[in-house]
Every structure is written in structure tokens, then in C-alpha cells.
Design a protein around this motif. Sequence first.
Motif, PDB file in Angstrom:
ATOM      1  N   ALA A 232      -7.331   2.305  -5.778  1.00 35.93           N
ATOM      2  CA  ALA A 232      -6.963   3.930  -4.942  1.00 35.93           C
ATOM      3  C   ALA A 232      -8.342   3.985  -4.662  1.00 35.93           C
ATOM      4  O   ALA A 232      -9.635   3.991  -4.901  1.00 35.93           O
ATOM      5  CB  ALA A 232      -7.015   4.536  -5.826  1.00 35.93           C
TER       6      ALA A 232
ATOM      7  N   GLN B 216      -5.237   8.964 -10.709  1.00 35.64           N
ATOM      8  CA  GLN B 216      -5.360   7.758 -10.783  1.00 35.64           C
ATOM      9  C   GLN B 216      -5.129   6.323 -12.014  1.00 35.64           C
ATOM     10  O   GLN B 216      -5.125   5.331 -13.165  1.00 35.64           O
ATOM     11  CB  GLN B 216      -6.130   6.664  -9.689  1.00 35.64           C
TER      12      GLN B 216
ATOM     13  N   TYR C 227      -1.164  -2.632  -9.987  1.00 36.51           N
ATOM     14  CA  TYR C 227      -2.161  -2.093  -9.681  1.00 36.51           C
ATOM     15  C   TYR C 227      -3.626  -2.329  -9.093  1.00 36.51           C
ATOM     16  O   TYR C 227      -4.007  -3.491  -9.547  1.00 36.51           O
ATOM     17  CB  TYR C 227      -2.914  -1.164 -10.550  1.00 36.51           C
TER      18      TYR C 227
ATOM     19  N   ASN D  95      -5.691   8.516   1.065  1.00 38.56           N
ATOM     20  CA  ASN D  95      -5.534   8.088  -0.617  1.00 38.56           C
ATOM     21  C   ASN D  95      -4.948   6.892  -0.606  1.00 38.56           C
ATOM     22  O   ASN D  95      -3.859   6.666  -0.326  1.00 38.56           O
ATOM     23  CB  ASN D  95      -5.167   9.358  -1.358  1.00 38.56           C
TER      24      ASN D  95
ATOM     25  N   TYR E  59       0.457  -1.203  -0.155  1.00 40.84           N
ATOM     26  CA  TYR E  59      -0.106   0.212   0.163  1.00 40.84           C
ATOM     27  C   TYR E  59       0.714   0.903   0.123  1.00 40.84           C
ATOM     28  O   TYR E  59       1.727   0.966   0.673  1.00 40.84           O
ATOM     29  CB  TYR E  59      -0.305  -0.040   1.643  1.00 40.84           C
TER      30      TYR E  59
ATOM     31  N   VAL F 107      -3.406   3.225  -2.258  1.00 41.01           N
ATOM     32  CA  VAL F 107      -3.004   2.782  -3.690  1.00 41.01           C
ATOM     33  C   VAL F 107      -3.126   1.747  -3.271  1.00 41.01           C
ATOM     34  O   VAL F 107      -1.877   0.949  -2.480  1.00 41.01           O
ATOM     35  CB  VAL F 107      -2.553   3.574  -3.777  1.00 41.01           C
TER      36      VAL F 107
ATOM     37  N   ARG G  94      -3.829   3.583 -13.218  1.00 38.56           N
ATOM     38  CA  ARG G  94      -4.586   2.211 -12.752  1.00 38.56           C
ATOM     39  C   ARG G  94      -4.256   1.169 -13.838  1.00 38.56           C
ATOM     40  O   ARG G  94      -4.206  -0.021 -13.659  1.00 38.56           O
ATOM     41  CB  ARG G  94      -6.319   2.119 -12.733  1.00 38.56           C
TER      42      ARG G  94
END
Length: 120
Positions: free
Chosen positions: A45, A32, A42, A58, A8, A60, A37
Motif C-alpha cells: 500500500a 492496512q 497483497y 492510497n 490495483y 494498494v 497486508r
Amino acid sequence: MSTDPGFYSIIDYTVDGADTQREFVEAFAEIQERWVRFYPGYRSARFHVSTDGTRVYNIVQWASEADYRHFVETSDTDGRMAAIGKALEGLADRAAPRMTGVPTYTVVREIGPGPQRLDA
């Protein structure tokens, strides 16, 4: 409980109210979508806003630290940072980062739903 720890990046900003929170989330969601993305590994988010209108997180999620590192090494960091700067300049009010150092984390423990623990 999840057995997949993932990796993360947790980005923390202070903002000047609920309207700025909404603007921030819209602007950073677009970042993003345009810049992040589509990279392998990935996952998502997630944007969390404080109920008092002063913070935005945020979070991610990446499949692994290796996927995140690949993103860092191969992405257009200068372009992404310029887009972040432009997004911050476009907000009606102030937003300022609160992170120090590299805001990356791994999960080391998670408590999921279950029966109440009754032992002392």
C-alpha cells in the motif's frame, strides 16, 4: 519496465491540509497492517499526498485480480469498514472520499526509462 501488471485499488480522498494528510496516512497505514497486508497476493500500500495538502491517494497493489477478489470475498469487510469510519472520525479535520464506483485498475501500458524517441 515491469512485465508484471498486477492489480490495483486506488483510493482517493480530499483532506483539509498537511496535518490531516499525516493523520490520514497514519490511520490508514494501521488499517492496512491490521486488516489487509496478510492476505495472499497483497503486495503493498503506497500513500501519496498532494503538495498542496488537499489530497491523499492510497494505492494498494495485489499480485492479481483473483487475489484481490479472494480478499473481498473472505475478509471481514464490516469490521474493516467500521475501522475506516472510526479512523475518519478520529481525524482533527475533514477527509472525504472522491471515488465513485469500484476503485480497481489493471495496468495496460507503462513507459520506462530509455533513449529519447526522435522520429516524427
